[in-house]
Write a protein that holds these residues in place. Structure first.
Motif, PDB file in Angstrom:
ATOM      1  N   VAL A  86       0.828  -1.209   0.000  1.00  0.00           N
ATOM      2  CA  VAL A  86       0.000   0.000   0.000  1.00  0.00           C
ATOM      3  C   VAL A  86       0.864   1.262   0.000  1.00  0.00           C
ATOM      4  O   VAL A  86       0.663   2.178  -0.801  1.00  0.00           O
ATOM      5  CB  VAL A  86      -0.936   0.011   1.227  1.00  0.00           C
ATOM      6  N   LEU A  87       1.840   1.309   0.884  1.00  0.00           N
ATOM      7  CA  LEU A  87       2.638   2.526   1.056  1.00  0.00           C
ATOM      8  C   LEU A  87       3.551   2.802  -0.132  1.00  0.00           C
ATOM      9  O   LEU A  87       3.766   3.969  -0.505  1.00  0.00           O
ATOM     10  CB  LEU A  87       3.469   2.430   2.337  1.00  0.00           C
ATOM     11  N   GLN A  88       4.109   1.755  -0.728  1.00  0.00           N
ATOM     12  CA  GLN A  88       5.010   1.960  -1.865  1.00  0.00           C
ATOM     13  C   GLN A  88       4.283   2.617  -3.036  1.00  0.00           C
ATOM     14  O   GLN A  88       4.822   3.511  -3.694  1.00  0.00           O
ATOM     15  CB  GLN A  88       5.620   0.631  -2.298  1.00  0.00           C
ATOM     16  N   GLN A  89       3.048   2.186  -3.279  1.00  0.00           N
ATOM     17  CA  GLN A  89       2.276   2.779  -4.375  1.00  0.00           C
ATOM     18  C   GLN A  89       1.986   4.250  -4.127  1.00  0.00           C
ATOM     19  O   GLN A  89       1.803   5.020  -5.069  1.00  0.00           O
ATOM     20  CB  GLN A  89       0.960   2.015  -4.558  1.00  0.00           C
ATOM     21  N   ALA A  90       1.938   4.637  -2.849  1.00  0.00           N
ATOM     22  CA  ALA A  90       1.671   6.035  -2.507  1.00  0.00           C
ATOM     23  C   ALA A  90       2.957   6.847  -2.402  1.00  0.00           C
ATOM     24  O   ALA A  90       2.916   8.037  -2.058  1.00  0.00           O
ATOM     25  CB  ALA A  90       0.905   6.111  -1.194  1.00  0.00           C
ATOM     26  N   GLY A  91       4.100   6.233  -2.689  1.00  0.00           N
ATOM     27  CA  GLY A  91       5.366   6.954  -2.693  1.00  0.00           C
ATOM     28  C   GLY A  91       6.090   6.987  -1.367  1.00  0.00           C
ATOM     29  O   GLY A  91       7.001   7.809  -1.176  1.00  0.00           O
ATOM     30  N   TYR A  92       5.730   6.090  -0.444  1.00  0.00           N
ATOM     31  CA  TYR A  92       6.357   6.077   0.884  1.00  0.00           C
ATOM     32  C   TYR A  92       7.275   4.868   1.055  1.00  0.00           C
ATOM     33  O   TYR A  92       6.957   3.761   0.617  1.00  0.00           O
ATOM     34  CB  TYR A  92       5.292   6.049   1.976  1.00  0.00           C
ATOM     35  N   ASP A  93       8.404   5.119   1.713  1.00  0.00           N
ATOM     36  CA  ASP A  93       9.302   4.037   2.127  1.00  0.00           C
ATOM     37  C   ASP A  93       8.995   3.665   3.568  1.00  0.00           C
ATOM     38  O   ASP A  93       8.396   4.448   4.309  1.00  0.00           O
ATOM     39  CB  ASP A  93      10.766   4.480   2.029  1.00  0.00           C
ATOM     40  N   ILE A  94       9.440   2.475   3.970  1.00  0.00           N
ATOM     41  CA  ILE A  94       9.272   2.023   5.353  1.00  0.00           C
ATOM     42  C   ILE A  94      10.641   1.867   5.999  1.00  0.00           C
ATOM     43  O   ILE A  94      11.520   1.198   5.442  1.00  0.00           O
ATOM     44  CB  ILE A  94       8.524   0.681   5.416  1.00  0.00           C
ATOM     45  N   SER A  95      10.838   2.502   7.138  1.00  0.00           N
ATOM     46  CA  SER A  95      12.079   2.354   7.905  1.00  0.00           C
ATOM     47  C   SER A  95      11.807   1.457   9.111  1.00  0.00           C
ATOM     48  O   SER A  95      10.871   1.706   9.870  1.00  0.00           O
ATOM     49  CB  SER A  95      12.592   3.717   8.377  1.00  0.00           C
ATOM     50  N   LEU A  96      12.620   0.421   9.268  1.00  0.00           N
ATOM     51  CA  LEU A  96      12.418  -0.562  10.328  1.00  0.00           C
ATOM     52  C   LEU A  96      13.236  -0.215  11.565  1.00  0.00           C
ATOM     53  O   LEU A  96      14.425   0.101  11.479  1.00  0.00           O
ATOM     54  CB  LEU A  96      12.813  -1.948   9.834  1.00  0.00           C
ATOM     55  N   TYR A  97      12.580  -0.266  12.732  1.00  0.00           N
ATOM     56  CA  TYR A  97      13.249  -0.048  14.018  1.00  0.00           C
ATOM     57  C   TYR A  97      12.885  -1.215  14.933  1.00  0.00           C
ATOM     58  O   TYR A  97      11.711  -1.451  15.192  1.00  0.00           O
ATOM     59  CB  TYR A  97      12.789   1.267  14.658  1.00  0.00           C
ATOM     60  N   GLN A  98      13.895  -1.929  15.423  1.00  0.00           N
ATOM     61  CA  GLN A  98      13.637  -3.032  16.353  1.00  0.00           C
ATOM     62  C   GLN A  98      13.705  -2.493  17.777  1.00  0.00           C
ATOM     63  O   GLN A  98      14.746  -2.045  18.246  1.00  0.00           O
ATOM     64  CB  GLN A  98      14.637  -4.167  16.166  1.00  0.00           C
ATOM     65  N   ILE A  99      12.565  -2.516  18.451  1.00  0.00           N
ATOM     66  CA  ILE A  99      12.429  -1.967  19.810  1.00  0.00           C
ATOM     67  C   ILE A  99      12.097  -3.109  20.758  1.00  0.00           C
ATOM     68  O   ILE A  99      10.988  -3.654  20.722  1.00  0.00           O
ATOM     69  CB  ILE A  99      11.319  -0.895  19.873  1.00  0.00           C
ATOM     70  N   ASP A 100      13.040  -3.493  21.604  1.00  0.00           N
ATOM     71  CA  ASP A 100      12.774  -4.603  22.524  1.00  0.00           C
ATOM     72  C   ASP A 100      13.008  -4.249  23.988  1.00  0.00           C
ATOM     73  O   ASP A 100      12.938  -5.114  24.858  1.00  0.00           O
ATOM     74  CB  ASP A 100      13.604  -5.834  22.154  1.00  0.00           C
ATOM     75  N   THR A 101      13.265  -2.965  24.265  1.00  0.00           N
ATOM     76  CA  THR A 101      13.408  -2.512  25.655  1.00  0.00           C
ATOM     77  C   THR A 101      12.734  -1.153  25.809  1.00  0.00           C
ATOM     78  O   THR A 101      12.607  -0.398  24.820  1.00  0.00           O
ATOM     79  CB  THR A 101      14.886  -2.364  26.055  1.00  0.00           C
ATOM     80  N   PRO A 102      12.311  -0.802  27.017  1.00  0.00           N
ATOM     81  CA  PRO A 102      11.727   0.529  27.240  1.00  0.00           C
ATOM     82  C   PRO A 102      12.709   1.645  26.906  1.00  0.00           C
ATOM     83  O   PRO A 102      12.299   2.723  26.451  1.00  0.00           O
ATOM     84  CB  PRO A 102      11.390   0.516  28.736  1.00  0.00           C
ATOM     85  N   GLU A 103      14.007   1.387  27.097  1.00  0.00           N
ATOM     86  CA  GLU A 103      15.019   2.409  26.819  1.00  0.00           C
ATOM     87  C   GLU A 103      15.080   2.719  25.321  1.00  0.00           C
ATOM     88  O   GLU A 103      15.156   3.895  24.932  1.00  0.00           O
ATOM     89  CB  GLU A 103      16.390   1.937  27.311  1.00  0.00           C
ATOM     90  N   ARG A 105      12.677   2.263  23.196  1.00  0.00           N
ATOM     91  CA  ARG A 105      11.413   2.919  22.852  1.00  0.00           C
ATOM     92  C   ARG A 105      11.471   4.403  23.216  1.00  0.00           C
ATOM     93  O   ARG A 105      11.069   5.268  22.434  1.00  0.00           O
ATOM     94  CB  ARG A 105      10.255   2.234  23.581  1.00  0.00           C
ATOM     95  N   HIS A 106      11.994   4.692  24.403  1.00  0.00           N
ATOM     96  CA  HIS A 106      12.115   6.077  24.859  1.00  0.00           C
ATOM     97  C   HIS A 106      13.028   6.869  23.924  1.00  0.00           C
ATOM     98  O   HIS A 106      12.714   8.011  23.548  1.00  0.00           O
ATOM     99  CB  HIS A 106      12.656   6.113  26.282  1.00  0.00           C
ATOM    100  N   ASP A 107      14.152   6.273  23.540  1.00  0.00           N
ATOM    101  CA  ASP A 107      15.096   6.958  22.654  1.00  0.00           C
ATOM    102  C   ASP A 107      14.450   7.280  21.312  1.00  0.00           C
ATOM    103  O   ASP A 107      14.626   8.380  20.766  1.00  0.00           O
ATOM    104  CB  ASP A 107      16.340   6.099  22.436  1.00  0.00           C
ATOM    105  N   PHE A 108      13.699   6.323  20.773  1.00  0.00           N
ATOM    106  CA  PHE A 108      13.061   6.552  19.474  1.00  0.00           C
ATOM    107  C   PHE A 108      12.103   7.729  19.534  1.00  0.00           C
ATOM    108  O   PHE A 108      12.164   8.633  18.690  1.00  0.00           O
ATOM    109  CB  PHE A 108      12.313   5.296  19.023  1.00  0.00           C
ATOM    110  N   PHE A 109      11.214   7.723  20.522  1.00  0.00           N
ATOM    111  CA  PHE A 109      10.203   8.778  20.595  1.00  0.00           C
ATOM    112  C   PHE A 109      10.797  10.120  21.062  1.00  0.00           C
ATOM    113  O   PHE A 109      10.142  11.159  20.931  1.00  0.00           O
ATOM    114  CB  PHE A 109       9.061   8.354  21.510  1.00  0.00           C
ATOM    115  N   SER A 110      12.006  10.104  21.569  1.00  0.00           N
ATOM    116  CA  SER A 110      12.668  11.358  21.939  1.00  0.00           C
ATOM    117  C   SER A 110      13.344  11.993  20.731  1.00  0.00           C
ATOM    118  O   SER A 110      13.351  13.212  20.571  1.00  0.00           O
ATOM    119  CB  SER A 110      13.718  11.107  23.036  1.00  0.00           C
ATOM    120  N   ILE A 111      13.914  11.146  19.862  1.00  0.00           N
ATOM    121  CA  ILE A 111      14.682  11.640  18.718  1.00  0.00           C
ATOM    122  C   ILE A 111      13.813  11.987  17.526  1.00  0.00           C
ATOM    123  O   ILE A 111      14.050  12.966  16.829  1.00  0.00           O
ATOM    124  CB  ILE A 111      15.744  10.591  18.318  1.00  0.00           C
TER     125      ILE A 111
END
Length: 336
Positions: A86-103, A105-111
């Motif tokens: 769906v996203l590729q047809q709309a011109g969007y790429d997907i970036s993968l982030y592996q989040i397995d700890t609260p730390e 997760r916190h870093d991702f949503f902070s940056i």
């Protein structure tokens, strides 16, 4: 001479802005007009500049996908395939982030709010902290959940009904006459909550409601899973006649190793899983069916609508479950 957007517009008989929309927001252009523009652009070997589009619109044309497990797992691979279709047809790429700890997760949503390198965030199977997502909400970056334990802090979500699925499996085993029942799942991390953990609670509660106390076994999903499960089962006061696993991959691995322990499924022990994943049908595993590819497509469609400012749809969706009864479960044998 290299073709420009003006050349495409002139050839197609439309404005430059219409050509731009045909590439960046195709849903806003009539299909017939869009197809004509894209055909002419292809003939002229014209490609719109991704960086220029991002600069002009203030968008990164990227969606962040957060998951706790590797992309190669059955569920994530199919979710990604559905989202990308769906996203590729709309011109969007997907970036993968592996989040397995609260730390992490916190870093991702902070940056992310600072870098603004994603226009939306899709989270698979775990919860998010409202205190971490406030800045994204202010920046109007939608957060979409897939199979999440709670809809709190999510702009939209689509999840399978884990509890209903496990209730069906427990009732199925009880109807077959099983009273010595075990549930096998991975240990629960109190710091980050996953949707699959609701399965254990629902299974246990359903058994308790019929005065059956199931044995609960926690093991790591690693190379030692089979030996650890069998050791735990054999150490119980009474060997269970049925075992329900948190997901199919665990059940399948035990099923393939039972003969080493002098047992047959379902004569000596009934086995069931959850997902209806690859090989579940091949070994005739009783399970709960879900379709992660369709789930990924639906999540991506919600994402596109939210990024376009449209929230006039069912933002939070709970997908019904289906019990797939196969030959890995049977009535309790007379010798059990």
């Amino acid at each position: 001479m290299k073709a420009t957007i003006q050349h495409v517009a002139e050839e197609a008989g439309v404005s430059v802005s219409t050509v731009s929309r045909a590439f960046t927001k195709p849903d806003l252009v009539a299909r017939k007009t869009r197809d004509r523009i894209l055909a002419i652009a292809d003939n002229l070997d014209f490609r719109i500049s991704r960086s220029a589009t991002a600069l002009k619109t203030g968008q990164s044309l990227r969606v962040a996908f957060l998951t706790s497990d590797p992309l190669a797992t059955w569920f994530n691979a199919h979710v990604f395939e559905g989202m990308n279709s769906v996203l590729q047809q709309a011109g969007y790429d997907i970036s993968l982030y592996q989040i397995d700890t609260p730390e992490k997760r916190h870093d991702f949503f902070s940056i992310l709010p600072v870098q603004r390198n994603a226009d939306a965030v899709i989270v698979s199977s775990f919860d998010i902290d409202p205190t971490e997502t406030g800045r994204l909400n202010t920046a109007k970056v939608p957060i979409i959940g897939i199979n999440v334990p709670t809809t709190t802090s999510y702009t939209a979500s689509i999840s399978i009904d884990d509890a209903a699925g496990m209730q069906l499996l427990a009732q199925h085993l009880i109807t077959l006459g099983h009273r010595q029942i075990a549930f096998v799942g991975v240990p629960q991390d109190s710091k980050i909550h996953f949707s699959a953990h609701k399965r254990e609670r629902a299974f246990v509660d359903t058994c308790l409601a019929t005065s059956i106390t199931p044995s609960v076994i926690h093991v790591e999903d690693d190379d030692e899973l089979v030996s650890n499960v069998m050791t735990a089962l054999l150490n119980l006061a009474q060997m269970p006649t049925a075992v329900c696993f948190q997901h199919d991959s665990m059940a399948i691995r035990l099923w393939t190793s039972l003969r080493k322990y002098g047992m047959e499924c379902p004569h000596d022990i009934s086995i069931c899983g959850f997902d209806d994943s690859t090989y579940a049908k091949d070994i005739s595993l009783t399970t709960i069916r879900q379709d992660p590819q369709k789930t990924g497509q639906a999540a991506a469609e919600k994402t596109l609508r939210l990024m376009a400012g449209d929230s006039s749809f069912q933002t939070h969706q709970l997908v019904p479950v289906h019990l797939i009864a196969r030959e890995s479960t049977a009535k309790v044998s007379a010798s059990s």
